[in-house]
Design a protein around this motif. Structure first.
Motif, short mmCIF file in Angstrom:
data_model
loop_
_atom_site.label_atom_id
_atom_site.label_comp_id
_atom_site.label_asym_id
_atom_site.label_seq_id
_atom_site.Cartn_x
_atom_site.Cartn_y
_atom_site.Cartn_z
N CYS A 41 56.85 -35.24 47.72
CA CYS A 41 56.43 -34.53 48.93
C CYS A 41 56.85 -33.06 48.98
O CYS A 41 56.09 -32.22 49.47
CB CYS A 41 57.02 -35.20 50.17
N LEU A 42 58.05 -32.76 48.54
CA LEU A 42 58.60 -31.42 48.76
C LEU A 42 57.71 -30.27 48.31
O LEU A 42 57.52 -29.32 49.05
CB LEU A 42 60.00 -31.31 48.17
N CYS A 50 51.35 -32.82 57.01
CA CYS A 50 51.63 -34.25 56.93
C CYS A 50 52.74 -34.63 57.91
O CYS A 50 52.62 -35.61 58.65
CB CYS A 50 52.04 -34.58 55.50
N LEU A 51 53.80 -33.84 57.93
CA LEU A 51 54.89 -34.09 58.87
C LEU A 51 54.41 -33.96 60.30
O LEU A 51 54.72 -34.80 61.15
CB LEU A 51 56.05 -33.13 58.60
N SER A 52 53.63 -32.94 60.58
CA SER A 52 53.10 -32.75 61.94
C SER A 52 52.26 -33.95 62.36
O SER A 52 52.37 -34.42 63.50
CB SER A 52 52.24 -31.48 62.02
N ILE A 63 57.55 -42.51 54.25
CA ILE A 63 57.93 -41.13 54.03
C ILE A 63 56.69 -40.28 54.29
O ILE A 63 55.65 -40.48 53.67
CB ILE A 63 58.42 -40.91 52.57
N TRP A 64 56.83 -39.35 55.22
CA TRP A 64 55.74 -38.43 55.58
C TRP A 64 56.32 -37.03 55.61
O TRP A 64 57.35 -36.80 56.25
CB TRP A 64 55.19 -38.77 56.97
N GLY A 65 55.68 -36.10 54.92
CA GLY A 65 56.17 -34.72 54.93
C GLY A 65 57.61 -34.61 54.47
O GLY A 65 58.36 -33.79 54.98
N ALA A 66 57.99 -35.44 53.55
CA ALA A 66 59.34 -35.46 52.97
C ALA A 66 60.41 -35.84 53.98
O ALA A 66 61.55 -35.41 53.90
CB ALA A 66 59.68 -34.14 52.30
N THR A 67 60.05 -36.68 54.96
CA THR A 67 61.02 -37.15 55.95
C THR A 67 60.95 -38.67 56.06
O THR A 67 59.90 -39.28 55.89
CB THR A 67 60.77 -36.56 57.35
N THR A 68 62.09 -39.26 56.38
CA THR A 68 62.18 -40.70 56.60
C THR A 68 61.91 -40.99 58.08
O THR A 68 61.95 -40.07 58.91
CB THR A 68 63.59 -41.22 56.26
#
Length: 81
Positions: A41-42, A50-52, A63-68
């Motif tokens: 992701c990074l 993706c995170l938004s 894992i979305w936008g490099a977050t758990t």
């Protein structure tokens, strides 16, 4: 809402299992699985979108936008504080 950003995602075409952990994964196994997914992701060109997206829909898995999920929960809590 358009989701054309997904077409440019680094994870496109990869197995979903790479980004969604099982409930049986614990400790170092879980940490390694999360780390491997985040490594993909990074550098992704659509990581922030993706995170938004995950934040907008309240995604509680994967894992979305490099977050758990735990990291996104913490982000939501900070946003309302």
């Amino acid at each position: 809402m358009t989701e054309e950003w997904r077409l440019r995602a680094r994870c496109r075409g990869m197995p979903l299992e790479m980004f969604f952990l099982t409930s049986t994964e614990k400790g170092s196994v879980r940490a390694a699985h999360e780390s491997n997914a985040k490594r993909i992701c990074l550098p992704c060109p659509v990581r922030q979108r993706c995170l938004s997206y995950a934040m907008e829909i309240g995604e509680q898995h994967g894992i979305w936008g490099a977050t758990t999920p735990a990291e996104r929960t913490a982000m939501r809590k900070r946003a309302v504080s």
